[in-house]
Design a protein around this motif. Sequence first.
Motif, PDB file in Angstrom:
ATOM      1  N   SER A  32       0.815  -1.221   0.000  1.00 39.15           N
ATOM      2  CA  SER A  32       0.000   0.000   0.000  1.00 39.15           C
ATOM      3  C   SER A  32       0.845   1.266   0.000  1.00 39.15           C
ATOM      4  O   SER A  32       0.337   2.357  -0.250  1.00 39.15           O
ATOM      5  N   ILE A  33       2.152   1.135   0.260  1.00 35.30           N
ATOM      6  CA  ILE A  33       3.036   2.305   0.307  1.00 35.30           C
ATOM      7  C   ILE A  33       3.841   2.369  -0.981  1.00 35.30           C
ATOM      8  O   ILE A  33       4.722   1.548  -1.222  1.00 35.30           O
ATOM      9  N   THR A  37       2.137   8.174  -2.284  1.00 34.06           N
ATOM     10  CA  THR A  37       1.059   7.869  -1.337  1.00 34.06           C
ATOM     11  C   THR A  37       1.102   8.847  -0.174  1.00 34.06           C
ATOM     12  O   THR A  37       2.167   9.154   0.350  1.00 34.06           O
ATOM     13  N   LEU A  39       0.695   9.530   3.591  1.00 35.38           N
ATOM     14  CA  LEU A  39       0.808   8.725   4.794  1.00 35.38           C
ATOM     15  C   LEU A  39       0.445   9.557   6.014  1.00 35.38           C
ATOM     16  O   LEU A  39       0.617  10.769   6.012  1.00 35.38           O
ATOM     17  N   CYS A  53       4.873  10.227   0.696  1.00 33.90           N
ATOM     18  CA  CYS A  53       5.991   9.289   0.561  1.00 33.90           C
ATOM     19  C   CYS A  53       6.696   9.576  -0.765  1.00 33.90           C
ATOM     20  O   CYS A  53       6.058   9.639  -1.809  1.00 33.90           O
ATOM     21  N   GLN A  80       8.246   2.233   8.293  1.00 36.24           N
ATOM     22  CA  GLN A  80       6.898   1.993   7.777  1.00 36.24           C
ATOM     23  C   GLN A  80       5.949   1.441   8.834  1.00 36.24           C
ATOM     24  O   GLN A  80       4.736   1.465   8.655  1.00 36.24           O
ATOM     25  N   ALA A  85      -1.022   4.132   5.624  1.00 35.39           N
ATOM     26  CA  ALA A  85      -1.105   4.530   4.216  1.00 35.39           C
ATOM     27  C   ALA A  85      -2.552   4.864   3.897  1.00 35.39           C
ATOM     28  O   ALA A  85      -3.468   4.127   4.253  1.00 35.39           O
ATOM     29  N   LYS A  89      -3.326   9.721  -3.458  1.00 39.21           N
ATOM     30  CA  LYS A  89      -2.046   9.666  -4.177  1.00 39.21           C
ATOM     31  C   LYS A  89      -1.710  11.042  -4.745  1.00 39.21           C
ATOM     32  O   LYS A  89      -2.601  11.825  -5.073  1.00 39.21           O
TER      33      LYS A  89
END
Length: 176
Positions: A32-33, A37, A39, A53, A80, A85, A89
């Motif tokens: 998902s990262i 992305t 966060l 990210c 992480q 996440a 995007k």
Amino acid sequence: MTATPRYYPAEDVKPAKAVHKVKQNPPRVRASITPGTVLILLAGRFRGKRVVCLKALESGLLLVSGPFKINGVPLRRVNQAYVIATSTKVDVSKVDVKSITDEHFSRTKDAAKDGEEEFFMGDAPKQAVVSDQRKADQKKVDDALTKAVSAVPMLEAYLAAQFTLSSGDKPHLMKF
């Protein structure tokens, strides 16, 4: 009953085994990262802040930025395990972070050693000095990232907002 010999024969001595260096596998980043992305930081000085990210570093840590102009989070390395996440995007293809590695964040050796004089100087607060190189890198990344953020409507306000939980919120049921 026979007596044991005083010395053992030389043939019984086993040769020492060669020591093999264990090569660590590169750390895996959650699916998902990905770069771009958004966060949510869960721990540390900037907990509750939303960051973008930029890439995964060789050490397995994530390179993130606020951007600094929007929410005050500079270029940082983050584990992480301490992020959530989100599904949001940002297009970070124009942001150049190839030159930023783990060595970029290492401290100088002479700055780490505090002398006896500094210890007895009293409670004079130490100012963290940010190098000109780090300031230049931050400005370069922020300029490109701010353009990408401003292209998406309401994303700047979203990044600037603090993430908090109330007493009735159930984070395991939330869709980020």
